[in-house]
Each structure stands twice: as C-alpha cells, then as structure tokens.
Motif scaffolding. Structure first.
Motif, PDB file in Angstrom:
ATOM      1  N   ASN A 146       8.380   5.898  29.089  1.00 17.51           N
ATOM      2  CA  ASN A 146       7.088   6.514  28.782  1.00 17.51           C
ATOM      3  C   ASN A 146       5.930   5.519  28.720  1.00 17.51           C
ATOM      4  O   ASN A 146       4.845   5.800  29.218  1.00 17.51           O
ATOM      5  CB  ASN A 146       7.164   7.272  27.448  1.00 17.51           C
ATOM      6  CG  ASN A 146       8.200   8.372  27.446  1.00 17.51           C
ATOM      7  OD1 ASN A 146       9.245   8.245  26.818  1.00 17.51           O
ATOM      8  ND2 ASN A 146       7.937   9.444  28.166  1.00 17.51           N
ATOM      9  N   TRP A 147       6.131   4.360  28.112  1.00 17.96           N
ATOM     10  CA  TRP A 147       5.032   3.442  27.829  1.00 17.96           C
ATOM     11  C   TRP A 147       4.971   2.297  28.844  1.00 17.96           C
ATOM     12  O   TRP A 147       5.999   1.724  29.218  1.00 17.96           O
ATOM     13  CB  TRP A 147       5.184   2.835  26.438  1.00 17.96           C
ATOM     14  CG  TRP A 147       4.959   3.806  25.315  1.00 17.96           C
ATOM     15  CD1 TRP A 147       5.919   4.478  24.623  1.00 17.96           C
ATOM     16  CD2 TRP A 147       3.705   4.205  24.758  1.00 17.96           C
ATOM     17  NE1 TRP A 147       5.352   5.272  23.665  1.00 17.96           N
ATOM     18  CE2 TRP A 147       3.986   5.127  23.717  1.00 17.96           C
ATOM     19  CE3 TRP A 147       2.373   3.882  25.031  1.00 17.96           C
ATOM     20  CZ2 TRP A 147       2.989   5.722  22.972  1.00 17.96           C
ATOM     21  CZ3 TRP A 147       1.375   4.474  24.272  1.00 17.96           C
ATOM     22  CH2 TRP A 147       1.667   5.377  23.252  1.00 17.96           C
ATOM     23  N   SER A 148       3.742   1.969  29.259  1.00  9.77           N
ATOM     24  CA  SER A 148       3.524   0.826  30.152  1.00  9.77           C
ATOM     25  C   SER A 148       2.106   0.295  29.952  1.00  9.77           C
ATOM     26  O   SER A 148       1.246   0.991  29.400  1.00  9.77           O
ATOM     27  CB  SER A 148       3.721   1.227  31.620  1.00  9.77           C
ATOM     28  OG  SER A 148       2.776   2.209  32.009  1.00  9.77           O
ATOM     29  N   LEU A 149       1.883  -0.920  30.396  1.00  9.93           N
ATOM     30  CA  LEU A 149       0.539  -1.498  30.336  1.00  9.93           C
ATOM     31  C   LEU A 149       0.246  -2.263  31.619  1.00  9.93           C
ATOM     32  O   LEU A 149       1.146  -2.718  32.317  1.00  9.93           O
ATOM     33  CB  LEU A 149       0.347  -2.394  29.112  1.00  9.93           C
ATOM     34  CG  LEU A 149       1.189  -3.656  28.920  1.00  9.93           C
ATOM     35  CD1 LEU A 149       0.678  -4.829  29.757  1.00  9.93           C
ATOM     36  CD2 LEU A 149       1.193  -4.071  27.463  1.00  9.93           C
ATOM     37  N   LEU A 150      -1.038  -2.393  31.911  1.00 18.39           N
ATOM     38  CA  LEU A 150      -1.503  -3.170  33.062  1.00 18.39           C
ATOM     39  C   LEU A 150      -2.787  -3.871  32.657  1.00 18.39           C
ATOM     40  O   LEU A 150      -3.705  -3.238  32.128  1.00 18.39           O
ATOM     41  CB  LEU A 150      -1.755  -2.264  34.269  1.00 18.39           C
ATOM     42  CG  LEU A 150      -2.159  -2.990  35.556  1.00 18.39           C
ATOM     43  CD1 LEU A 150      -0.936  -3.648  36.187  1.00 18.39           C
ATOM     44  CD2 LEU A 150      -2.798  -2.033  36.551  1.00 18.39           C
ATOM     45  N   ASN A 151      -2.853  -5.175  32.914  1.00 19.56           N
ATOM     46  CA  ASN A 151      -4.023  -5.955  32.535  1.00 19.56           C
ATOM     47  C   ASN A 151      -4.524  -6.781  33.709  1.00 19.56           C
ATOM     48  O   ASN A 151      -3.738  -7.195  34.571  1.00 19.56           O
ATOM     49  CB  ASN A 151      -3.697  -6.890  31.368  1.00 19.56           C
ATOM     50  CG  ASN A 151      -3.367  -6.145  30.101  1.00 19.56           C
ATOM     51  OD1 ASN A 151      -4.085  -5.238  29.701  1.00 19.56           O
ATOM     52  ND2 ASN A 151      -2.265  -6.507  29.464  1.00 19.56           N
ATOM     53  N   MET A 152      -5.828  -7.029  33.714  1.00 23.09           N
ATOM     54  CA  MET A 152      -6.451  -7.898  34.708  1.00 23.09           C
ATOM     55  C   MET A 152      -7.400  -8.861  34.010  1.00 23.09           C
ATOM     56  O   MET A 152      -8.195  -8.450  33.152  1.00 23.09           O
ATOM     57  CB  MET A 152      -7.224  -7.071  35.739  1.00 23.09           C
ATOM     58  CG  MET A 152      -6.347  -6.298  36.696  1.00 23.09           C
ATOM     59  SD  MET A 152      -7.302  -5.374  37.946  1.00 23.09           S
ATOM     60  CE  MET A 152      -7.487  -3.791  37.114  1.00 23.09           C
ATOM     61  N   LEU A 153      -7.315 -10.131  34.390  1.00 22.90           N
ATOM     62  CA  LEU A 153      -8.186 -11.168  33.859  1.00 22.90           C
ATOM     63  C   LEU A 153      -8.780 -11.938  35.026  1.00 22.90           C
ATOM     64  O   LEU A 153      -8.061 -12.322  35.949  1.00 22.90           O
ATOM     65  CB  LEU A 153      -7.408 -12.128  32.955  1.00 22.90           C
ATOM     66  CG  LEU A 153      -6.663 -11.531  31.757  1.00 22.90           C
ATOM     67  CD1 LEU A 153      -5.805 -12.608  31.098  1.00 22.90           C
ATOM     68  CD2 LEU A 153      -7.639 -10.941  30.759  1.00 22.90           C
ATOM     69  N   GLY A 154     -10.094 -12.166  34.989  1.00 23.56           N
ATOM     70  CA  GLY A 154     -10.695 -12.896  36.096  1.00 23.56           C
ATOM     71  C   GLY A 154     -12.142 -13.236  35.868  1.00 23.56           C
ATOM     72  O   GLY A 154     -12.643 -13.215  34.736  1.00 23.56           O
ATOM     73  N   SER A 155     -12.826 -13.542  36.960  1.00 26.93           N
ATOM     74  CA  SER A 155     -14.237 -13.935  36.880  1.00 26.93           C
ATOM     75  C   SER A 155     -14.999 -13.405  38.083  1.00 26.93           C
ATOM     76  O   SER A 155     -14.419 -13.092  39.124  1.00 26.93           O
ATOM     77  CB  SER A 155     -14.369 -15.458  36.800  1.00 26.93           C
ATOM     78  OG  SER A 155     -13.835 -16.061  37.964  1.00 26.93           O
ATOM     79  N   ARG A 156     -16.303 -13.316  37.909  1.00 29.16           N
ATOM     80  CA  ARG A 156     -17.203 -12.860  38.962  1.00 29.16           C
ATOM     81  C   ARG A 156     -18.279 -13.919  39.180  1.00 29.16           C
ATOM     82  O   ARG A 156     -18.894 -14.420  38.233  1.00 29.16           O
ATOM     83  CB  ARG A 156     -17.851 -11.532  38.576  1.00 29.16           C
ATOM     84  CG  ARG A 156     -18.967 -11.083  39.527  1.00 29.16           C
ATOM     85  CD  ARG A 156     -19.567  -9.774  39.060  1.00 29.16           C
ATOM     86  NE  ARG A 156     -18.569  -8.718  39.131  1.00 29.16           N
ATOM     87  CZ  ARG A 156     -18.568  -7.653  38.315  1.00 29.16           C
ATOM     88  NH1 ARG A 156     -19.477  -7.542  37.362  1.00 29.16           N
ATOM     89  NH2 ARG A 156     -17.636  -6.722  38.448  1.00 29.16           N
ATOM     90  N   LEU A 157     -18.502 -14.261  40.437  1.00 34.15           N
ATOM     91  CA  LEU A 157     -19.559 -15.197  40.809  1.00 34.15           C
ATOM     92  C   LEU A 157     -20.543 -14.464  41.690  1.00 34.15           C
ATOM     93  O   LEU A 157     -20.183 -13.928  42.742  1.00 34.15           O
ATOM     94  CB  LEU A 157     -18.973 -16.399  41.558  1.00 34.15           C
ATOM     95  CG  LEU A 157     -19.969 -17.398  42.152  1.00 34.15           C
ATOM     96  CD1 LEU A 157     -20.773 -18.063  41.038  1.00 34.15           C
ATOM     97  CD2 LEU A 157     -19.254 -18.442  42.994  1.00 34.15           C
ATOM     98  N   SER A 158     -21.811 -14.406  41.274  1.00 34.11           N
ATOM     99  CA  SER A 158     -22.822 -13.682  42.040  1.00 34.11           C
ATOM    100  C   SER A 158     -24.019 -14.574  42.315  1.00 34.11           C
ATOM    101  O   SER A 158     -24.203 -15.622  41.700  1.00 34.11           O
ATOM    102  CB  SER A 158     -23.280 -12.425  41.280  1.00 34.11           C
ATOM    103  OG  SER A 158     -23.833 -12.771  40.024  1.00 34.11           O
ATOM    104  N   ASP A 159     -24.859 -14.141  43.266  1.00 37.42           N
ATOM    105  CA  ASP A 159     -26.082 -14.866  43.620  1.00 37.42           C
ATOM    106  C   ASP A 159     -25.794 -16.315  43.995  1.00 37.42           C
ATOM    107  O   ASP A 159     -26.478 -17.234  43.549  1.00 37.42           O
ATOM    108  CB  ASP A 159     -27.095 -14.843  42.470  1.00 37.42           C
ATOM    109  CG  ASP A 159     -27.603 -13.450  42.165  1.00 37.42           C
ATOM    110  OD1 ASP A 159     -27.865 -13.177  40.987  1.00 37.42           O
ATOM    111  OD2 ASP A 159     -27.733 -12.636  43.094  1.00 37.42           O
TER     112      ASP A 159
END
Length: 241
Positions: A146-159
C-alpha cells in the motif's frame, strides 16, 4: 560559460550509462513500479520498459496569478529505464515555453523495494527570453503493498547568458494505494530561491485508473508565492501504452 560547460559535461556523463545499458538488453523488471507525482511529472516511471509511451496533459488554476495553464506532453522510453519528453507549457495567450526532458534509471543499488535515477529538464521561456536547466536525483521506496514514496532533489540554473540564478528544487511524495485503480497521494514542491521568496506547493491528490490505458489525477492544495498563500487546483489526464 564555465557553468554551462559543467552542466553539459555532467549531462553527457549521465547519458552514457543509458547507451551502454540499452545495448546490453538489461531490464528493470525486478525493481518497484512506483507512482508518479501529479504536478512535477516524471518522464514515465523509473524503470519503464523500452517503447513505452504516454500522452498526457496537466491543467492548473493558478489563483496567485488568476491564470489557467495547460501542459500537453509526449513521453517515450527509448531504452529500458530511459526516456525522453517533449512538453508545451501553455497559457491563455498561447504557447508560453518549450520544454524537453531526459530521464534515466541507475542500474546499481536497486532492489525489489528501492529504485533511483536522474532527470534533466531544459525549458525556454518565450516572454522572458530565458533558458532554464534543471538537474535532479530521483529515488523511491516501496514499503509494502500500500505505501510508497518518491523524492527528487536537484537544482535549477536560469538566465545563464546574463545574471544567472541558482535555485534548489525539492519534490517529495507519499502514496497510499486504496485499490488497484485508486491511489491517494500527498505531493510537496519546494523551490529554494536565494535572495528571493521561496515558492512551495502542497497538493493532496487522487489518481484514478478509469480504463486500461487511461488515468485521471486531480487535487486541491495550497501554494505559497511572494510570502502569500493561495489555493491551487490541478488535474492531469493520462493515456499510457
């Protein structure tokens, strides 16, 4: 320029395992098939099989800007565990941006409960004339039926052509399967922006399998923008094959 070269070099380094893996005919059949978040979408689930593809569209009512947005997209697994996505973020005035994403599943440390991978997202915003690069590490765990998890870790570079901004990205999801065709989820998106107000979205959601190849997701949550809180409504329609 050095930052751009570093981003491209890292991207190519991550892409190389997908080529070598696909040529060996590997499979991720023994890894968990985890649900995907509704708002921060993946390029198919981690470990997707070659030639899987999906057509879907995300609809959102942004009360902070009193705007309705739509994000139609096409996703395709070009090798076991690796996919590409093309997306057209749209507003009432038309196409607002052009977006492409690549995603890979690592073929080490995986178990029948744990799976991890990476995602790169490139997005060009027409009005602002700016390009964004997003790079994320993805990891998920299946606790039980029944139970699950999903995670995302990161960065964004703009301009990157002028005064660049670097932002931290966090996406965290907890899912509970009520039945084979009904899933509850809690998604949290956090954009950590130095010298500017952070942005956060908390979105409880339901995923409903309405046919063999069709799924509907919808949710109602709260979004923090410019130190204020606003309601936020979203729905995603998915056709997967």
């Amino acid at each position: 320029m050095k930052i751009l070269i570093s981003v491209v070099s890292l991207f190519l380094f991550l892409l190389i395992p997908s080529v070598s893996h696909s040529s060996s005919g590997g499979s991720f059949s023994n890894t968990p098939r985890l649900p995907e978040p509704m708002v921060f979408d993946l390029v198919l689930p981690l470990g997707a099989q070659k030639n899987e593809y999906e057509l879907n569209a995300l609809f959102q009512h942004d009360f902070a800007n009193d705007a309705v947005t739509m994000n139609p997209e096409f996703e395709y697994a070009y090798a076991d565990g690796y996919g590409i996505e093309f997306e057209l973020p749209m507003e009432t005035t038309g196409v607002a941006a052009y977006k492409m994403a690549l995603q890979g599943t690592f073929d080490f440390l995986n178990t029948n409960q744990f799976i991890h991978g990476w995602q790169y997202i490139g997005e060009y915003h027409q009005d602002a004339k700016k390009f964004e690069n997003n790079l994320l590490y993805i990891f998920g765990y299946q606790f039980n039926q029944n139970w699950s998890l999903l995670n995302m870790l990161g960065s964004r570079l703009s301009d990157i052509r002028s005064k660049g901004h670097i932002e931290g990205l966090v996406n965290s999801n907890l899912f509970y399967s009520l039945s084979k065709n009904l899933l509850m989820g809690l998604e949290t998106n956090w954009e950590f922006r130095p010298n500017r107000p952070d942005m956060m979205l908390v979105m409880p959601q339901l995923h409903v399998q309405i046919a063999q190849h069709a799924k509907v997701q919808f949710g109602f949550g709260v979004r923090k923008a410019s130190r204020e809180y606003f309601p936020h409504v979203a729905s995603r329609v998915i056709f997967g094959f």
